[in-house]
Design a protein around this motif. Sequence first.
Motif, PDB file in Angstrom:
ATOM      1  N   GLU A 111      20.919  -3.927 -66.065  1.00  0.00           N
ATOM      2  CA  GLU A 111      20.072  -4.679 -65.148  1.00  0.00           C
ATOM      3  C   GLU A 111      20.682  -4.692 -63.747  1.00  0.00           C
ATOM      4  O   GLU A 111      21.902  -4.699 -63.585  1.00  0.00           O
ATOM      5  CB  GLU A 111      19.881  -6.111 -65.656  1.00  0.00           C
ATOM      6  N   GLY A 112      19.833  -4.651 -62.739  1.00  0.00           N
ATOM      7  CA  GLY A 112      20.294  -4.643 -61.359  1.00  0.00           C
ATOM      8  C   GLY A 112      19.138  -4.897 -60.416  1.00  0.00           C
ATOM      9  O   GLY A 112      18.087  -5.399 -60.818  1.00  0.00           O
ATOM     10  N   GLN A 113      19.333  -4.532 -59.162  1.00  0.00           N
ATOM     11  CA  GLN A 113      18.324  -4.785 -58.143  1.00  0.00           C
ATOM     12  C   GLN A 113      17.794  -3.464 -57.586  1.00  0.00           C
ATOM     13  O   GLN A 113      18.485  -2.452 -57.577  1.00  0.00           O
ATOM     14  CB  GLN A 113      18.919  -5.612 -57.000  1.00  0.00           C
ATOM     15  N   VAL A 114      16.551  -3.503 -57.112  1.00  0.00           N
ATOM     16  CA  VAL A 114      15.937  -2.381 -56.403  1.00  0.00           C
ATOM     17  C   VAL A 114      15.514  -2.883 -55.033  1.00  0.00           C
ATOM     18  O   VAL A 114      14.752  -3.851 -54.935  1.00  0.00           O
ATOM     19  CB  VAL A 114      14.719  -1.821 -57.169  1.00  0.00           C
ATOM     20  N   GLU A 174      25.110   4.767 -63.244  1.00  0.00           N
ATOM     21  CA  GLU A 174      26.286   4.121 -63.838  1.00  0.00           C
ATOM     22  C   GLU A 174      27.580   4.802 -63.435  1.00  0.00           C
ATOM     23  O   GLU A 174      28.605   4.123 -63.258  1.00  0.00           O
ATOM     24  CB  GLU A 174      26.144   4.075 -65.354  1.00  0.00           C
ATOM     25  N   ASN A 175      27.600   6.126 -63.291  1.00  0.00           N
ATOM     26  CA  ASN A 175      28.818   6.786 -62.819  1.00  0.00           C
ATOM     27  C   ASN A 175      29.269   6.196 -61.489  1.00  0.00           C
ATOM     28  O   ASN A 175      30.457   5.907 -61.286  1.00  0.00           O
ATOM     29  CB  ASN A 175      28.577   8.291 -62.660  1.00  0.00           C
ATOM     30  N   ALA A 176      28.316   6.016 -60.581  1.00  0.00           N
ATOM     31  CA  ALA A 176      28.656   5.446 -59.270  1.00  0.00           C
ATOM     32  C   ALA A 176      29.063   3.983 -59.401  1.00  0.00           C
ATOM     33  O   ALA A 176      30.029   3.532 -58.767  1.00  0.00           O
ATOM     34  CB  ALA A 176      27.466   5.585 -58.326  1.00  0.00           C
ATOM     35  N   ARG A 177      28.336   3.216 -60.203  1.00  0.00           N
ATOM     36  CA  ARG A 177      28.661   1.792 -60.358  1.00  0.00           C
ATOM     37  C   ARG A 177      30.083   1.602 -60.881  1.00  0.00           C
ATOM     38  O   ARG A 177      30.833   0.742 -60.405  1.00  0.00           O
ATOM     39  CB  ARG A 177      27.667   1.112 -61.306  1.00  0.00           C
ATOM     40  N   LEU A 183      27.294 -10.427 -61.670  1.00  0.00           N
ATOM     41  CA  LEU A 183      28.267  -9.866 -62.599  1.00  0.00           C
ATOM     42  C   LEU A 183      27.643  -9.676 -63.977  1.00  0.00           C
ATOM     43  O   LEU A 183      26.822 -10.488 -64.424  1.00  0.00           O
ATOM     44  CB  LEU A 183      29.485 -10.777 -62.720  1.00  0.00           C
ATOM     45  N   ASP A 184      28.057  -8.612 -64.660  1.00  0.00           N
ATOM     46  CA  ASP A 184      27.609  -8.413 -66.034  1.00  0.00           C
ATOM     47  C   ASP A 184      28.547  -9.151 -66.991  1.00  0.00           C
ATOM     48  O   ASP A 184      29.459  -9.870 -66.576  1.00  0.00           O
ATOM     49  CB  ASP A 184      27.487  -6.922 -66.363  1.00  0.00           C
ATOM     50  N   GLN A 185      28.347  -8.951 -68.268  1.00  0.00           N
ATOM     51  CA  GLN A 185      29.127  -9.663 -69.283  1.00  0.00           C
ATOM     52  C   GLN A 185      30.620  -9.395 -69.160  1.00  0.00           C
ATOM     53  O   GLN A 185      31.450 -10.234 -69.549  1.00  0.00           O
ATOM     54  CB  GLN A 185      28.641  -9.246 -70.679  1.00  0.00           C
ATOM     55  N   PHE A 186      30.984  -8.229 -68.606  1.00  0.00           N
ATOM     56  CA  PHE A 186      32.389  -7.848 -68.516  1.00  0.00           C
ATOM     57  C   PHE A 186      32.997  -8.142 -67.148  1.00  0.00           C
ATOM     58  O   PHE A 186      34.089  -7.675 -66.834  1.00  0.00           O
ATOM     59  CB  PHE A 186      32.534  -6.362 -68.869  1.00  0.00           C
ATOM     60  N   GLY A 187      32.271  -8.914 -66.329  1.00  0.00           N
ATOM     61  CA  GLY A 187      32.779  -9.292 -65.020  1.00  0.00           C
ATOM     62  C   GLY A 187      32.697  -8.196 -63.982  1.00  0.00           C
ATOM     63  O   GLY A 187      33.327  -8.291 -62.922  1.00  0.00           O
ATOM     64  N   MET A 188      31.884  -7.175 -64.256  1.00  0.00           N
ATOM     65  CA  MET A 188      31.724  -6.073 -63.313  1.00  0.00           C
ATOM     66  C   MET A 188      30.439  -6.271 -62.518  1.00  0.00           C
ATOM     67  O   MET A 188      29.415  -6.716 -63.051  1.00  0.00           O
ATOM     68  CB  MET A 188      31.707  -4.735 -64.052  1.00  0.00           C
ATOM     69  N   ARG A 189      30.499  -5.946 -61.241  1.00  0.00           N
ATOM     70  CA  ARG A 189      29.339  -6.139 -60.377  1.00  0.00           C
ATOM     71  C   ARG A 189      28.211  -5.184 -60.757  1.00  0.00           C
ATOM     72  O   ARG A 189      28.441  -4.034 -61.096  1.00  0.00           O
ATOM     73  CB  ARG A 189      29.739  -5.937 -58.907  1.00  0.00           C
ATOM     74  N   ARG A 190      27.009  -5.714 -60.680  1.00  0.00           N
ATOM     75  CA  ARG A 190      25.825  -4.929 -61.024  1.00  0.00           C
ATOM     76  C   ARG A 190      25.424  -4.008 -59.870  1.00  0.00           C
ATOM     77  O   ARG A 190      25.855  -4.187 -58.729  1.00  0.00           O
ATOM     78  CB  ARG A 190      24.667  -5.852 -61.393  1.00  0.00           C
ATOM     79  N   ALA A 191      24.578  -3.059 -60.198  1.00  0.00           N
ATOM     80  CA  ALA A 191      24.153  -2.061 -59.213  1.00  0.00           C
ATOM     81  C   ALA A 191      22.910  -2.506 -58.464  1.00  0.00           C
ATOM     82  O   ALA A 191      22.048  -3.206 -59.000  1.00  0.00           O
ATOM     83  CB  ALA A 191      23.881  -0.732 -59.903  1.00  0.00           C
ATOM     84  N   THR A 192      22.824  -2.077 -57.222  1.00  0.00           N
ATOM     85  CA  THR A 192      21.605  -2.159 -56.423  1.00  0.00           C
ATOM     86  C   THR A 192      21.181  -0.741 -56.076  1.00  0.00           C
ATOM     87  O   THR A 192      21.992   0.044 -55.572  1.00  0.00           O
ATOM     88  CB  THR A 192      21.832  -2.963 -55.130  1.00  0.00           C
TER      89      THR A 192
END
Length: 532
Positions: A60-63, A229-232, A406-415
């Motif tokens: 999940e993220g933003q557009v 996801e590679n970039a994120r 942040l996702d469940q693992f504390g990593m920032r989500r993608a836009t």
Amino acid sequence: MLADLETLEAGTTLRAPICIIGAGAAGITMALELARAGVEAILLEGGGLEFSDMSQAIYEGQVTGEGHTDIAFSRLRQFGGTTGHWTGLCAPLAPIDFEKREGVPHSGWPITRAALDPFYERAQSYLQLGPFAYRPADWDELLSGTAWPLDNSMVEPAVYQSSPPTRFAETYLQAITDAPSISCLYHANLKNLELGDGGAVTRAEVASYSGKTIFIEAERYVLACGGIENARLLLNFDSQRTDGIGNENDLVGRYFMDHMNCTLSELAPADPQGNIDYYLPHETDTVPVHIGLKLTEDLMRREGLLDNTVFLDPVWESESHNDDFRDHAWLAFSAMARAFSRGHVPDQFWARTCTIADAPGAVFTGVYRNIRRRFEPPGTVTTIRFRQDAEQAPNPDSRVTLNGELDQFGMRRATLDWQLREEDLISLRRTHELIGQAVGAAGIGRVRLGLDIPPAFDAIYTGYHHIGTTRMHDDPRQGVVDADCRVHSVENLYMAGSSVFTTSGTANPTLTIVALAIRLADHLAGEGKGRV
């Protein structure tokens, strides 16, 4: 070996020459190719063996850019990756797609199409395709109908093959499980790549959903998690490099491309009774084949145009035979119906249900027409629409970034900020205009252009093809990875998948993803000979 990370003891360290993160088309292909070469590999999948909302929520993220796209529904986070819902259309990128082209800024791969051909040939079997044959002459004896007599210095047929489509989870799970040199862990989420004093990756930190952490030590690491996801992941790994790994030149996440999925322009045929069978799908004795129309490469070079294949969609006199209802709601309904017919619960059940609820009219129309067409003849062709996944030029402002969530693992989500330019659509309009000239000169009919100047973007949709965020280039100031898909600034980190594409071409990306994965596996196996 195949195992759930939850079954391992916390703090365990696993070792292998190669660690592949991501068990989609690229990662599974690489693992199997390395196994054939006798090279041990650890293959990690963040999701499970089947779809789960818990895993999918990580996507999940933003557009913020073009609104006709998506960041979560378009991807599957499970073993087999997005091959769980791809449609199967395949063709190699054209030779011109690899060239530095006038009129196409930031174009030019550091490899050629000829260099990739041997790997395309090997990729065919992974996708359950026919022979590596994409010239019209290779299929003429097997195709019904006759090609239009168009000026072959302007327009030529384009051949695509259809995979069943291959579901990598169903097709290759047993092979991965049985391979003694592959250790595959699922529910294994990459949290960090640690760098040593020399700048190489020394170990990967991997976590389960319950919080259990293990470590992977390898000689070389491959990220094969998809274009977004590679970039994120690289951008999130900023504890040792402030801007993220591989991002010294602010290139990670940039040059995001997708195919411009649209049905624009149409041909009014001079003879409504004319035979168009050649341009309709063909069932051959080896593989389904589709024929489209393309400008010749010489003409594209002279005009400085982007690549595009036009598929012809006839509009029949009987409305029941027309497929103009096929929007995202219908595709979601079709996927669910196919799953139920096989006795399975559909993946992304609630997401697809919401998609259908947003536009139920298309589903009602589709069901009604599919019933009627069983006993109602199509009649004559009233018009022929131009359908395509058109190329967009690489654009550094079209990009994937991180946001504060942040996702469940504390990593920032993608836009995702998908940016198109007017020039992309003007190139498509000129392509249609030139095809129209050839069609008119041959007496086939007249083309009505579907794009104005200045062009509007409201009819342009995503192809769900996430391309270009860790692009390949010899110059570290213009690309994240080199010709071997190695991150320029990290000696033992590689990227796999469509994120390394320098340009997108017009062909669907899966065949090229698999070909590049085979090429990278050969490269890594060659470097690692004698080590295992």
